[in-house]
Design an enzyme around this catalytic site. Sequence first.
Site, PDB file in Angstrom:
ATOM      1  CG  ASP A  91      -5.369   1.543   1.028  1.00  0.00           C
ATOM      2  OD1 ASP A  91      -6.498   1.202   1.442  1.00  0.00           O
ATOM      3  OD2 ASP A  91      -5.166   2.638   0.507  1.00  0.00           O
ATOM      4  CG  ASN A 157       1.403  12.728   1.400  1.00  0.00           C
ATOM      5  OD1 ASN A 157       0.428  12.131   0.923  1.00  0.00           O
ATOM      6  ND2 ASN A 157       2.484  12.095   1.810  1.00  0.00           N
ATOM      7  CG  HIS A 159      -1.086   9.133   0.321  1.00  0.00           C
ATOM      8  ND1 HIS A 159      -1.166   9.963   1.394  1.00  0.00           N
ATOM      9  CD2 HIS A 159      -2.179   8.323   0.399  1.00  0.00           C
ATOM     10  CE1 HIS A 159      -2.247   9.689   2.103  1.00  0.00           C
ATOM     11  NE2 HIS A 159      -2.893   8.700   1.514  1.00  0.00           N
TER      12      HIS A 159
END
Length: 180
Positions: A91, A157, A159
Amino acid sequence: GIISDEIIHEMFKELNDFLHGRNMAEVEMVKDYPAMSKKAADLIIAQLRKKPASVLCFAAGKTPLGTYARLVRACKRGTADFSQATFIQLDEYLCAGEGDSFAHILGKHLLGKVNFRPENIFLFNRAARNVGAECRRFDSLVKKKGIDFLLLGIGENGHIAFNEPGTGFGSNAHALKISA
C-alpha cells in the site's frame, strides 16, 4: 478511535474464515508487540528458507517496524537471505510528502538494509498520472508472480492494508480516501 475486543474478535473470525476458504494461514494472536515482531520475523525467515525466491508483500507503517528490525539483524548475521526474493509493495499514500511515503519507510527500515536485488523490488509509482492503471499494473504483477508471504497490520479503525472496514477481503488494488 479505539475498537472493542468484541469487534476485533469478529474481524479475526471473518478474516480466518476468508483465509481458511482459500487454504491460507490463519491469524494468530500473541502476547505482546515483541512477541508479534519475533513471530512474524521467524515466519518470514522460515518462508525464505523453504523458498528462497519467495514473493513477499509487507505492510508499512509503525506496526511492522519491530519485525523489520529483526529481519535486518538476521540478514546481517547471515540467517536470512533476500537475494532471490521479490518484494511487492502492499500500500502507499498518494498525497503524502516523500518522507511520509510507505516506500520511504520501507526503504529506510527494511529494503535498503537487506539484500533484495533492486530489480526484484516493485513499488507503487506515486507520480502515476493514471492511478487506475497503476492499480491494474499491481494486480497484473500479483496475478503473474503470486504472493508467498503477506504481512498485514490492522489500523486503529480496523482497516487492514488500507482496506477500510466493510471492504471485501478479496478486493483488488484500488485507490480510496482513508479515514484519519
